[in-house]
Design an enzyme around this catalytic site. Sequence first.
Site, mmCIF file in Angstrom:
data_model
loop_
_atom_site.group_PDB
_atom_site.id
_atom_site.type_symbol
_atom_site.label_atom_id
_atom_site.label_comp_id
_atom_site.label_asym_id
_atom_site.label_seq_id
_atom_site.Cartn_x
_atom_site.Cartn_y
_atom_site.Cartn_z
ATOM 1 N N ASP A 471 2.975 3.505 -1.825
ATOM 2 C CA ASP A 471 3.948 2.752 -1.033
ATOM 3 C C ASP A 471 5.115 2.307 -1.916
ATOM 4 O O ASP A 471 5.028 2.321 -3.152
ATOM 5 C CB ASP A 471 3.241 1.526 -0.432
ATOM 6 C CG ASP A 471 3.846 1.073 0.886
ATOM 7 O OD1 ASP A 471 5.004 1.424 1.168
ATOM 8 O OD2 ASP A 471 3.148 0.335 1.626
ATOM 9 N N ASP A 540 6.030 2.044 10.368
ATOM 10 C CA ASP A 540 5.012 1.020 10.581
ATOM 11 C C ASP A 540 4.837 0.711 12.063
ATOM 12 O O ASP A 540 3.928 -0.022 12.439
ATOM 13 C CB ASP A 540 5.389 -0.266 9.829
ATOM 14 C CG ASP A 540 5.033 -0.180 8.349
ATOM 15 O OD1 ASP A 540 4.189 0.663 7.996
ATOM 16 O OD2 ASP A 540 5.607 -0.942 7.558
HETATM 17 C C1 GLA Z 1 3.892 -1.297 4.021
HETATM 18 C C2 GLA Z 1 3.281 -0.071 4.670
HETATM 19 C C3 GLA Z 1 2.106 -0.454 5.525
HETATM 20 C C4 GLA Z 1 1.094 -1.211 4.701
HETATM 21 C C5 GLA Z 1 1.757 -2.406 4.044
HETATM 22 C C6 GLA Z 1 0.817 -3.091 3.074
HETATM 23 O O1 GLA Z 1 4.540 -2.082 4.950
HETATM 24 O O2 GLA Z 1 4.232 0.633 5.421
HETATM 25 O O3 GLA Z 1 1.512 0.689 6.100
HETATM 26 O O4 GLA Z 1 0.539 -0.361 3.742
HETATM 27 O O5 GLA Z 1 2.921 -2.036 3.317
HETATM 28 O O6 GLA Z 1 1.384 -4.188 2.475
#
Ligand code: GLA
Length: 749
Positions: A471, A540
């Site tokens: 990420d 997300d």
């Molecule tokens: C980001 C990602 C999510 C999740 C969060 C965790 O927002 O897009 O899928 O992994 O971080 O903090």
Amino acid sequence: MSLVSLDQTGRLWALNTRDSTYVIGIEIDQATGEALVLQKYWGPILPPQAAREAAAMSAGPDSPSGAGRHVTSFSRPVEVEELLPVDGGLRWGLPALQVAVDQVRSLELRLVGVDAASGDGVDQLDIALEDRTFPIDVVLHARPYADSNAIARWVTVRHRAGGDAAVEVSRLDSGSWFIPDAEDYRYRAASGAWAEESQLQQGRLPVGELTFTSRQGITGHHANPWIMIDAGDAGEEHGEVWSVALAWSGSWRMTTTRRPEGGTAVTAGFGHDGLRWPLPAGAELVTPAVLGLYSAHGFGGTSRGWHDHIRRHILPAGDEDRPVLYNSWEATGFAVTEPEQLRLARRAATLGVELFVVDDGWFGRRDDEHSSLGDWWPHGERFPDGLQGLFEGVRALGMKAGLWVEPEGVSPDSDLYRAHPDWTLHLDHRRRDRKRHQLVLNFARTDVRDWALGWLDRLVTDLRLDYLKWDMNRPFTQAGWPGQGQGQDHVWIDHTRHVYQVMARLRARHPGLRIESCAGGGGRLDLGILHHIDQAWPSDNTDPVDRQTAQHGVSQLYPANVMSAWVTDSPNANVGRSTPLRYRFHVAMAGVLGIGVDLARWSAAELDEARALIAQYKMVRRTIQHGRQYRLGGRPGVERSALQYLLDDQVVVLVYHPYGNAKSGRRWLRLTALDPDACYEVVAGGDTDGVPGRLAAGSRWQGRTLMAVGIRPTAWEPIGADHRSDLIVLRTTAGSAPGNAVIRSRGVP
Ligand code: GLA
């Protein structure tokens, strides 16, 4: 041969892909000696004589007609046809290369030589240029792919050793692509925001300059580095489309110039306006690749061209089937513990999940967003005995193991930051602004890069990880490296390169390791990162209706086997919309299926339904992940829409209807690209209520019937519940036109 020399001088070349030809001609300006590297043709494949004629038709820079355009003392329109229009000479357009030597900001390039070579089964043309006065070399590279329709181009700029001039590059694009003359132009691109990525936009190309860019140090949510251009007459399955995509995951800029006197070009490259890259003597800058792809088969043909190229030449394991995964994020958030994750894992395993991924919250003292990025050891209270037990449990259940990491992120509240405050991107005398309570590590530093490779390697080794979700939740700000003085803008390039390097080295050390790219949702999906990863998290926002729109945007360039797609809870945590489980599954099945729900909350009936749908996905996943995708029309998430996937003898159709009470609109769904003479049997998803036009399971239909007449999906009935969907599977029958369907359909672009 994908590279054909068209004349004796070595200055005219045809670059052939499977179905297209691209002609490059080098002309020397008689008055100045300057070399002009021009695009003479880009379109349907031409044999050498026709390619020669195409070049002859295109007027050179010295022609009084200026390629038939309006030339005045205020313009020299041929610059729009140059492969890399520089800042210098008689040019006033947007420079693709801008170099200053001492106080002289301008280049005058002459031809050094042309080199054609073959390596790794791909031909490569290198056109070497040099400045007339200063020790600056510029090499234009081009590679046509004979087994796909893409051409990759990139540039090397070198400050020859021995010089003592101060050389500074302020713009270096990977290349400019000329779009053949047309009455009018239309563009298609993807834009968006967090939780709203990959929204397709299409419109008339304005006269002037249209720029899509990211200044965030990552690919970004707001735009994606690709564009498609047509003359306003292309449709989903017909018409000519020229498309350009940049293989870069940091800041980027892509500008389309439509000149008032005619002529349109797209130039793309890394960095963004205002950066300065000093180039000491002996140093060179090599750009990422920009790829061009021509299709005569509309936007659908263009997308399939990219999917094909990405799977063959970009993805490290493009031919592999992606596993059905479970991810803990929407179920448990930061509160991951061994007993809770194992409870979820046991349920996930009974559903047929193949890979269990533990998301954020497992490390340092990470209880929320405020701390611990950088402290990559197991959370002392949550995992007092480490994570081994959890992942052994996961493996004992027959699943592979995956873990979330954010190697480039650092929390000011972390041991790492306290020990190495200088490891973050920062500028002297400037604040270190926080976003999501974090800063960005300066991956351009080799010590930071090596530290990241070290702990990631240990983590993957110790926990025997099969999968990392990588990420990146924080765009660059105050992006400097004070120790580097004038050269600190190099962080915008080297950070991204070192991210690629860490991924590549990890993969080399752990050949079984698979990586998912994520940047706060869909902030890092591009042709550059796809060289190092297997799939990407597009958003997300997991609401299936919103997701359909995003997936439609993603599908324009990226194949289904890179698009992670989870089934999550209803009502959806992002938008509050309730949708049936079946609809959520059918939307997620259009990519790499994953489950992201709190399985403890699912009833026995829901678990049974999910189990059956996962089993069904496994039956069709090869076709979806690797087949040719046809968008059968309808605005996804807004009205009746459908997707068709075709691979070998199997056809998979996903049908959607978001709003139940829609009395008008299509009822018949015509399939496409089938073998008209083959007979297709309905093997799944057929209705048995005997309504004419419905597909009863086991019924057989001629390919020509399915294409000319179509089918009547149950989900498309005019009145019914909201969010209906179907999954229909057809297979060519062994007895009818055996093999015919396979061979013929393969030939369809
Ligand atoms: C980001 C990602 C999510 C999740 C969060 C965790 O927002 O897009 O899928 O992994 O971080 O903090």
